[in-house]
Motif scaffolding. Structure first.
Motif, PDB file in Angstrom:
ATOM      1  N   VAL A 113       0.828  -1.199   0.000  1.00  0.00           N
ATOM      2  CA  VAL A 113       0.000   0.000   0.000  1.00  0.00           C
ATOM      3  C   VAL A 113       0.863   1.250   0.000  1.00  0.00           C
ATOM      4  CG1 VAL A 113      -1.786   1.237   1.265  1.00  0.00           C
ATOM      5  CG2 VAL A 113      -1.836  -1.264   1.155  1.00  0.00           C
ATOM      6  N   GLY A 114       1.997   1.230   0.669  1.00  0.00           N
ATOM      7  CA  GLY A 114       2.897   2.366   0.728  1.00  0.00           C
ATOM      8  C   GLY A 114       3.946   2.136   1.795  1.00  0.00           C
ATOM      9  N   LEU A 115       5.007   2.956   1.774  1.00  0.00           N
ATOM     10  CA  LEU A 115       6.070   2.795   2.751  1.00  0.00           C
ATOM     11  C   LEU A 115       5.559   3.019   4.167  1.00  0.00           C
ATOM     12  CD1 LEU A 115       9.036   2.509   3.594  1.00  0.00           C
ATOM     13  CD2 LEU A 115       9.321   4.940   3.092  1.00  0.00           C
ATOM     14  N   ALA A 116       4.800   4.095   4.372  1.00  0.00           N
ATOM     15  CA  ALA A 116       4.288   4.390   5.708  1.00  0.00           C
ATOM     16  C   ALA A 116       3.393   3.260   6.218  1.00  0.00           C
ATOM     17  CB  ALA A 116       3.525   5.714   5.699  1.00  0.00           C
ATOM     18  N   VAL A 120       4.314   0.799   9.627  1.00  0.00           N
ATOM     19  CA  VAL A 120       3.399   0.642  10.763  1.00  0.00           C
ATOM     20  C   VAL A 120       2.970  -0.809  10.910  1.00  0.00           C
ATOM     21  CG1 VAL A 120       1.191   1.367  11.739  1.00  0.00           C
ATOM     22  CG2 VAL A 120       2.613   3.023  10.530  1.00  0.00           C
ATOM     23  N   TRP A 121       2.682  -1.433   9.805  1.00  0.00           N
ATOM     24  CA  TRP A 121       2.202  -2.819   9.852  1.00  0.00           C
ATOM     25  C   TRP A 121       3.280  -3.770  10.357  1.00  0.00           C
ATOM     26  CZ3 TRP A 121      -2.547  -4.555   9.791  1.00  0.00           C
ATOM     27  CH2 TRP A 121      -2.785  -5.904   9.594  1.00  0.00           C
ATOM     28  N   ASP A 122       4.520  -3.569   9.928  1.00  0.00           N
ATOM     29  CA  ASP A 122       5.604  -4.457  10.360  1.00  0.00           C
ATOM     30  C   ASP A 122       5.927  -4.277  11.842  1.00  0.00           C
ATOM     31  OD1 ASP A 122       5.723  -5.387   7.794  1.00  0.00           O
ATOM     32  OD2 ASP A 122       7.495  -4.203   7.223  1.00  0.00           O
ATOM     33  N   LEU A 123       5.952  -3.038  12.314  1.00  0.00           N
ATOM     34  CA  LEU A 123       6.332  -2.794  13.699  1.00  0.00           C
ATOM     35  C   LEU A 123       5.257  -3.191  14.694  1.00  0.00           C
ATOM     36  CD1 LEU A 123       8.151   0.672  13.473  1.00  0.00           C
ATOM     37  CD2 LEU A 123       9.164  -1.607  13.571  1.00  0.00           C
ATOM     38  N   GLY A 129      -3.591  -8.093  18.097  1.00  0.00           N
ATOM     39  CA  GLY A 129      -4.644  -8.673  18.905  1.00  0.00           C
ATOM     40  C   GLY A 129      -4.609  -8.313  20.370  1.00  0.00           C
ATOM     41  N   LYS A 130      -3.872  -7.273  20.767  1.00  0.00           N
ATOM     42  CA  LYS A 130      -3.734  -6.919  22.178  1.00  0.00           C
ATOM     43  C   LYS A 130      -4.389  -5.587  22.529  1.00  0.00           C
ATOM     44  CE  LYS A 130       0.568  -9.517  22.686  1.00  0.00           C
ATOM     45  NZ  LYS A 130       1.988  -9.469  23.102  1.00  0.00           N
ATOM     46  N   SER A 131      -5.127  -4.996  21.597  1.00  0.00           N
ATOM     47  CA  SER A 131      -5.942  -3.798  21.853  1.00  0.00           C
ATOM     48  C   SER A 131      -5.124  -2.596  22.304  1.00  0.00           C
ATOM     49  CB  SER A 131      -7.037  -4.094  22.885  1.00  0.00           C
ATOM     50  OG  SER A 131      -7.856  -5.165  22.462  1.00  0.00           O
ATOM     51  N   HIS A 132      -3.926  -2.430  21.789  1.00  0.00           N
ATOM     52  CA  HIS A 132      -3.117  -1.262  22.121  1.00  0.00           C
ATOM     53  C   HIS A 132      -3.568  -0.052  21.312  1.00  0.00           C
ATOM     54  CE1 HIS A 132       0.066  -2.910  24.733  1.00  0.00           C
ATOM     55  NE2 HIS A 132      -0.124  -4.035  24.067  1.00  0.00           N
ATOM     56  N   HIS A 133      -3.278   1.144  21.842  1.00  0.00           N
ATOM     57  CA  HIS A 133      -3.554   2.395  21.154  1.00  0.00           C
ATOM     58  C   HIS A 133      -2.244   2.911  20.564  1.00  0.00           C
ATOM     59  CE1 HIS A 133      -7.453   3.293  23.619  1.00  0.00           C
ATOM     60  NE2 HIS A 133      -7.410   2.065  23.134  1.00  0.00           N
ATOM     61  N   ILE A 134      -2.191   3.085  19.266  1.00  0.00           N
ATOM     62  CA  ILE A 134      -0.967   3.469  18.561  1.00  0.00           C
ATOM     63  C   ILE A 134      -1.115   4.905  18.084  1.00  0.00           C
ATOM     64  CG2 ILE A 134       0.592   2.900  16.672  1.00  0.00           C
ATOM     65  CD1 ILE A 134      -0.622   0.068  16.741  1.00  0.00           C
ATOM     66  N   TYR A 135      -0.188   5.766  18.499  1.00  0.00           N
ATOM     67  CA  TYR A 135      -0.210   7.175  18.125  1.00  0.00           C
ATOM     68  C   TYR A 135       0.918   7.434  17.123  1.00  0.00           C
ATOM     69  CZ  TYR A 135      -3.383   7.851  22.048  1.00  0.00           C
ATOM     70  OH  TYR A 135      -4.454   7.783  22.903  1.00  0.00           O
ATOM     71  N   MET A 136       0.613   8.200  16.082  1.00  0.00           N
ATOM     72  CA  MET A 136       1.572   8.464  15.014  1.00  0.00           C
ATOM     73  C   MET A 136       1.311   9.833  14.418  1.00  0.00           C
ATOM     74  SD  MET A 136      -0.122   5.767  12.356  1.00  0.00           S
ATOM     75  CE  MET A 136      -0.526   4.646  13.704  1.00  0.00           C
ATOM     76  N   ASP A 137       2.277  10.344  13.655  1.00  0.00           N
ATOM     77  CA  ASP A 137       2.109  11.659  13.035  1.00  0.00           C
ATOM     78  C   ASP A 137       1.514  11.509  11.639  1.00  0.00           C
ATOM     79  OD1 ASP A 137       4.170  10.684  11.514  1.00  0.00           O
ATOM     80  OD2 ASP A 137       5.687  12.037  12.319  1.00  0.00           O
ATOM     81  N   ASN A 138       1.408  12.632  10.917  1.00  0.00           N
ATOM     82  CA  ASN A 138       0.709  12.617   9.627  1.00  0.00           C
ATOM     83  C   ASN A 138       1.471  11.897   8.529  1.00  0.00           C
ATOM     84  OD1 ASN A 138       2.766  14.401   9.023  1.00  0.00           O
ATOM     85  ND2 ASN A 138       1.468  16.210   9.154  1.00  0.00           N
ATOM     86  N   TYR A 139       2.752  11.562   8.761  1.00  0.00           N
ATOM     87  CA  TYR A 139       3.489  10.809   7.741  1.00  0.00           C
ATOM     88  C   TYR A 139       2.938   9.391   7.599  1.00  0.00           C
ATOM     89  CZ  TYR A 139       7.330   8.465   5.352  1.00  0.00           C
ATOM     90  OH  TYR A 139       8.076   7.732   4.459  1.00  0.00           O
ATOM     91  N   PHE A 140       2.489   8.800   8.695  1.00  0.00           N
ATOM     92  CA  PHE A 140       2.004   7.420   8.676  1.00  0.00           C
ATOM     93  C   PHE A 140       0.495   7.339   8.539  1.00  0.00           C
ATOM     94  CE2 PHE A 140       5.800   7.677  11.367  1.00  0.00           C
ATOM     95  CZ  PHE A 140       6.634   6.758  10.758  1.00  0.00           C
TER      96      PHE A 140
END
Length: 368
Positions: A113-116, A120-123, A129-140
């Motif tokens: 889909v794209g580098l960004a 995100v998907w790899d990291l 499946g652990k319901s974490h909240h992931i915060y990121m900037d507008n690049y991702f």
């Protein structure tokens, strides 16, 4: 350890066998092959020894480097403009780095889909499946990414560029008024886009009025998690100058491991020290590094042997002087060489050649 010995060890310091790396152009060629074993060990230990809190931050870090490397980046808006990017996933509460990936250029892994999106998907695979909240900037950020994360039981939050595919048309730049304190939310299924007040409607998105987006407060609170980790890592850096980038990457991994160890020590209840009144005494990173250095060195400490001339009990140095009578040199005699000299030192009880004076005393003190 003496300085020259340390520099000599650093000169021949290697971490992997370069002959086992396929040639450039090969599909299996590893651009960080020199430090791949160290990188794998640090990556595995970071995951094994810590369980992150609910909120995590995904952002990039820079390894300063101005030398020649194919994947060096130039970011004019950053304090460190030249270097190599490292994608990191860190705990937003303390800055503990949980996952890392060095950006070495485009990967030939088929369509993506794209580098960004891929970063995100790899990291985030370790958090699947652990319901974490992931915060990121507008690049991702992108609506498609948040939908994919939600299917994987992960929640995404971050600023988003207005030209992202899937962003509501009613929230483009020309429709955003300048009035402060007024906001509006647009919702599409489980996705919510928040911005300033905008009366327009867009296809597939429903306008939702409220007093103010709480998501903005949460983003400002949790997005700076990686900055805490960078401050700890760079506060007492052990980086040494070199012409090879893989050495800079090793020092980056070493500093990251030490900073994360310091965070683990602070998070551990068993390592807390309390005062007489019951107040928790926090250990500074400098003290932690000093204790760590002592534990790494252990008993492997040796005093340097100084090749200097000693003094007698009266404080007189062993400088050569003229003797009353010429006699055979003591050092030459021990080497079965017949040679006489009229110089020596009375407290040494013997004559010595001028060129034999220093070797004789160094040998005597070494044997003692």
């Amino acid at each position: 350890m003496a300085r020259d010995r340390f520099e000599k060890i650093l000169q021949y310091f290697h971490y992997n066998d370069s002959t086992t790396n396929p040639a450039r152009g090969d599909a299996n060629h590893d651009k960080i092959h020199h430090v791949r074993p160290v990188f794998s060990i640090v990556q595995r230990r970071l995951v094994e020894n810590y369980r992150p809190h609910k909120s995590v931050t995904l952002d990039k870090a820079m390894i300063p480097f101005r030398g020649r490397v194919s994947y060096r980046q130039y970011l004019p808006a950053k304090p460190c403009k030249f270097g190599v990017k490292v994608w990191q996933l860190a705990d937003s509460s303390n800055g503990y780095v949980y996952q890392m990936e060095v950006y070495t250029g485009k990967q030939d892994t088929g369509r993506e889909v794209g580098l960004a999106w891929r970063v995100v998907w790899d990291l985030t695979r370790v958090l699947s499946g652990k319901s974490h909240h992931i915060y990121m900037d507008n690049y991702f950020s992108s609506p498609q990414l948040y939908q994919d994360l939600l299917k994987d039981d992960l929640y995404g939050c971050g600023t988003c560029r207005l030209n992202r595919k899937g962003w509501p048309d009613a929230l483009h730049k020309n429709c955003l008024p300048k009035q402060k304190g007024v906001s509006k939310l647009y919702q599409k299924e489980n996705l919510v886009a928040a911005c300033c007040e905008c009366p327009a409607k867009t296809e597939g998105w429903n306008a939702c009025r409220n007093k103010g987006p709480e998501v903005v407060e949460n983003y400002n609170k949790h997005m700076n998690g990686l900055d805490h980790g960078d401050q700890l890592r760079m506060q007492y850096s052990t980086t040494r100058r070199s012409k090879k980038f893989w050495k800079y990457l090793f020092w980056f991994l070493f500093n990251t491991a030490v900073a994360c160890s310091f965070i683990l020590m602070r998070e551990s209840v068993n390592h807390q020290k309390k005062s007489k009144t019951g107040r928790v005494k926090e250990m500074c990173q400098l003290k932690f590094r000093q204790n760590l250095a002592k534990q790494l060195v252990g008993q492997h400490r040796q005093k340097r042997r100084h090749e200097v001339l000693q003094k007698d009990s009266a404080g007189r140095s062993h400088w050569p002087t003229s003797m009353p009578k010429s006699r055979r040199c003591k050092l030459c005699s021990s080497r079965k060489i017949r040679k006489e000299s009229k110089y020596g030192r009375k407290i040494c009880d013997g004559n010595l050649c001028v060129e034999c004076f220093e070797p004789f005393h160094v040998l005597s003190f070494t044997e003692e």
